[in-house]
Design a protein around this motif. Structure first.
Motif, PDB file in Angstrom:
ATOM      1  N   LYS A 147       0.824  -1.212   0.000  1.00  0.00           N
ATOM      2  CA  LYS A 147       0.000   0.000   0.000  1.00  0.00           C
ATOM      3  C   LYS A 147       0.859   1.263   0.000  1.00  0.00           C
ATOM      4  N   LYS A 148       1.993   1.215   0.674  1.00  0.00           N
ATOM      5  CA  LYS A 148       2.895   2.378   0.673  1.00  0.00           C
ATOM      6  C   LYS A 148       3.486   2.604  -0.709  1.00  0.00           C
ATOM      7  N   ASN A 149       3.763   1.500  -1.424  1.00  0.00           N
ATOM      8  CA  ASN A 149       4.155   1.564  -2.838  1.00  0.00           C
ATOM      9  C   ASN A 149       5.312   2.526  -3.110  1.00  0.00           C
ATOM     10  N   THR A 150       6.399   2.354  -2.367  1.00  0.00           N
ATOM     11  CA  THR A 150       7.591   3.173  -2.601  1.00  0.00           C
ATOM     12  C   THR A 150       8.747   2.266  -3.018  1.00  0.00           C
ATOM     13  N   PRO A 151       9.593   2.732  -3.935  1.00  0.00           N
ATOM     14  CA  PRO A 151      10.646   1.868  -4.491  1.00  0.00           C
ATOM     15  C   PRO A 151      11.639   1.353  -3.461  1.00  0.00           C
ATOM     16  N   GLU A 152      11.898   2.131  -2.405  1.00  0.00           N
ATOM     17  CA  GLU A 152      12.879   1.683  -1.419  1.00  0.00           C
ATOM     18  C   GLU A 152      12.394   0.480  -0.606  1.00  0.00           C
ATOM     19  N   LEU A 153      11.083   0.195  -0.678  1.00  0.00           N
ATOM     20  CA  LEU A 153      10.536  -0.957   0.048  1.00  0.00           C
ATOM     21  C   LEU A 153      10.604  -2.246  -0.777  1.00  0.00           C
ATOM     22  N   ALA A 154      11.077  -2.148  -2.010  1.00  0.00           N
ATOM     23  CA  ALA A 154      11.098  -3.315  -2.905  1.00  0.00           C
ATOM     24  C   ALA A 154      11.825  -4.525  -2.308  1.00  0.00           C
ATOM     25  N   PRO A 155      13.020  -4.362  -1.705  1.00  0.00           N
ATOM     26  CA  PRO A 155      13.701  -5.540  -1.143  1.00  0.00           C
ATOM     27  C   PRO A 155      12.877  -6.247  -0.069  1.00  0.00           C
ATOM     28  N   GLU A 156      12.218  -5.482   0.801  1.00  0.00           N
ATOM     29  CA  GLU A 156      11.419  -6.094   1.865  1.00  0.00           C
ATOM     30  C   GLU A 156      10.160  -6.740   1.293  1.00  0.00           C
TER      31      GLU A 156
END
Length: 543
Positions: free
Chosen positions: A109-118
């Motif tokens: 839901k946050k949909n930010t690129p830095e969260l891709a690894p998690e």
């Protein structure tokens, strides 16, 4: 001049439009990777589908329980509690849903690129739980089918098991009596490590006898009409099949590792250099023209570290300008006398009719090189310049004249020495390379065999020798732990870039590193200084 002003305004306007487009695109594409997001969002549907499959497989299994085949093997279903597998599968799927709801969904839901690894990590975690659940709900029917097949084809399974066990034993014997025996004979000091590497194959060999014994016992019960444990027969035969594949893999890796004991090499850092390349662009125009017709010319130069640092300044817009005047055009340097070091003819390829220009740094890059002395199995050669990454260059700056990689005879490749040490130190004490002798004072020193004499004449002539105390100190306190620069006298080590031997050695004083002032202290800001302006130009410089 009016034309020049109009031209500059057009460039600024174009830059603003481009900036707006980039911001818009960044806003559109600033979320998670499309495929990753799609994969994560598909999990709730996959969990729901899996729950329905649990019901279908349970229904299928319950339909099988009334058959005569099932009745004949029901004791195994009771012993292994097959029906419980379905509830275990549901529990796993509920756990997968919990992972999605609590861990994964908030990230998506946050949909930010830095969260891709998690997101990738939690998606993989949930998918593994789904796979585990599938194995559980398929197990009862699959297990029943497997045991029925074993009972029906017990003879073939027994025969295959004997072949697998025999092949495992042959592989183990082939390694033990061949390359392993030779390695133990040639390198007794490595016996513990050789035996440790053989241990997994030895265990497979021993286990194969146990598994085969179980297969034979249950097969005899089967052929005699007694009640055979088909589960034990199935699992033991499968263990032999799996063990054979493992034995084949181990044979290949062990053969390679044991063969590697007979190779020897040392990599000595002979020389190193840094190259700084800059691209200077000149944009020229006619100040008196009614419209602008700029022409750009590029000049590429290799520069000194000092000039490189000057040109890499982030706030340096123009390094020089040519302005029109009544007496002709005039050149003004914004970097002082450093301009002369560039050796650029400001009027080279000058467009007809132009009378003004701006010089700026378009691109700037650092390139790093090493030269090595390589000793391989007693043969020595020198390499040409080899480009290396900046990280490798930085990591080895203190190790000129040292062995930065070494693997003696009798050492496994995985155990090679990567901590810098005096050249040849890794070979000292190994009878393949030389022997200990005593001088007139009774002090022990290492005497090299002929083809390894390089290590005693690398710095000076007449040669020098490693004494026992120096080697013993390295062996006990530095080997596999940290670089060793030898004894320190008056704050100066013996070896390495700042060591007494390198600084006094004619060989290393004539290196490119020495001739370019490498032994002098250099500002740490030089390397990597140009990273912020690469790809620069009028647009990024504000011209």
């Amino acid at each position: 001049m009016a034309g020049k002003t109009e031209f500059m305004f057009q460039k600024i306007l174009t830059g603003l439009i481009l900036l707006g487009v980039l911001v818009f695109l960044a806003g559109c594409g600033g979320g998670l990777p499309k495929e990753l997001k799609k994969e994560a969002e598909s999990l709730p549907g996959a969990i729901k589908t899996s729950l329905s499959l649990v019901d279908k497989h349970q229904e299928k299994y319950e339909g099988q329980t009334g058959s005569s085949d099932f009745k004949s093997l029901e004791r195994f279903a009771l012993k292994e509690d097959w029906p419980s597998k379905f509830q275990q599968a549901r529990d796993e799927l509920n756990r997968a849903k919990e992972v999605y709801d609590k861990e994964l969904s908030p990230l998506v839901k946050k949909n930010t690129p830095e969260l891709a690894p998690e997101v990738q990590k939690q998606t993989a975690r949930a998918k593994q739980i789904l796979k585990d659940a599938e194995d559980l709900y398929r197990y009862p029917s699959s297990r029943l089918s497997s045991l029925l097949d074993t009972r029906k084809n017990a003879g073939a399974i027994h025969s295959r098991a004997k072949t697998d066990a025999s092949t495992i034993r042959e592989i183990a014997a082939r390694i033990k009596e061949g390359p392993m025996a030779k390695g133990l004979l040639d390198f007794p000091e490595t016996a513990e490590k050789i035996n440790a590497r053989f241990s997994p194959l030895a265990k497979l060999d021993t286990d194969s006898l146990d598994h085969l014994g179980r297969v034979k016992a249950e097969y005899e019960r089967h052929t005699s009409g007694a009640e055979a444990d088909y589960a034990l027969l199935t699992d033991s035969a499968k263990a032999l099949s799996t063990g054979l594949e493992q034995a084949k893999t181990l044979e290949a890796s062990l053969s390679k590792d044991l063969a590697g004991l007979y190779s020897s090499y040392t990599k000595i850092l002979k020389d190193m250099k840094e190259e700084y390349i800059v691209t200077i662009k000149r944009e020229s125009w006619d100040e008196n023209a009614e419209y602008d017709d700029p022409v750009t010319v590029a000049f590429q130069r290799e520069v000194s570290p000092e000039l490189y640092e000057v040109l890499a300044q982030e706030n340096l817009d123009e390094i020089a300008v040519i302005t029109a005047g009544f007496m002709g055009s005039n050149l003004k340097s914004n970097i002082g006398d450093a301009w002369k070091e560039l050796s650029i003819n400001p009027l080279d390829q000058w467009p007809r009719g132009h009378n003004a220009a701006s010089f700026y740094v378009e691109d700037i890059k650092e390139t790093y090189f090493h030269q090595y002395i390589l000793e391989e199995n007693g043969e020595t050669r020198e390499t040409g310049w080899e480009q290396v990454d900046e990280s490798v260059y930085e990591a080895n700056l203190e190790f000129l004249g040292m062995a930065i990689l070494a693997k003696p005879y009798g050492m496994f490749e995985q155990d090679r020495l990567v901590q810098a040490a005096p050249p040849g130190m890794a070979y000292v004490g190994n009878p393949k390379y030389g022997e200990w002798k005593e001088d007139n004072s009774g002090d022990r020193f290492w005497s090299w065999y002929g083809k390894y004499a390089l290590f005693s004449s690398l710095f000076f002539s007449p040669p020098f020798f490693y004494n026992y105390n120096s080697w013993n100190g390295w062996h006990n306190n530095y080997r596999y732990q940290k670089p060793y620069f030898g004894e320190t006298k008056n704050g100066i080590p013996q070896y390495g870039t700042h060591g007494a031997y390198v600084k006094q050695s004619p060989r290393f004083q004539s290196t490119t590193f020495a001739q370019s002032g490498g032994f002098k202290e250099r500002s740490p800001s030089v390397r990597g200084a140009g990273e912020g302006i690469r790809g620069g130009g009028p647009g990024s410089k504000g011209k």
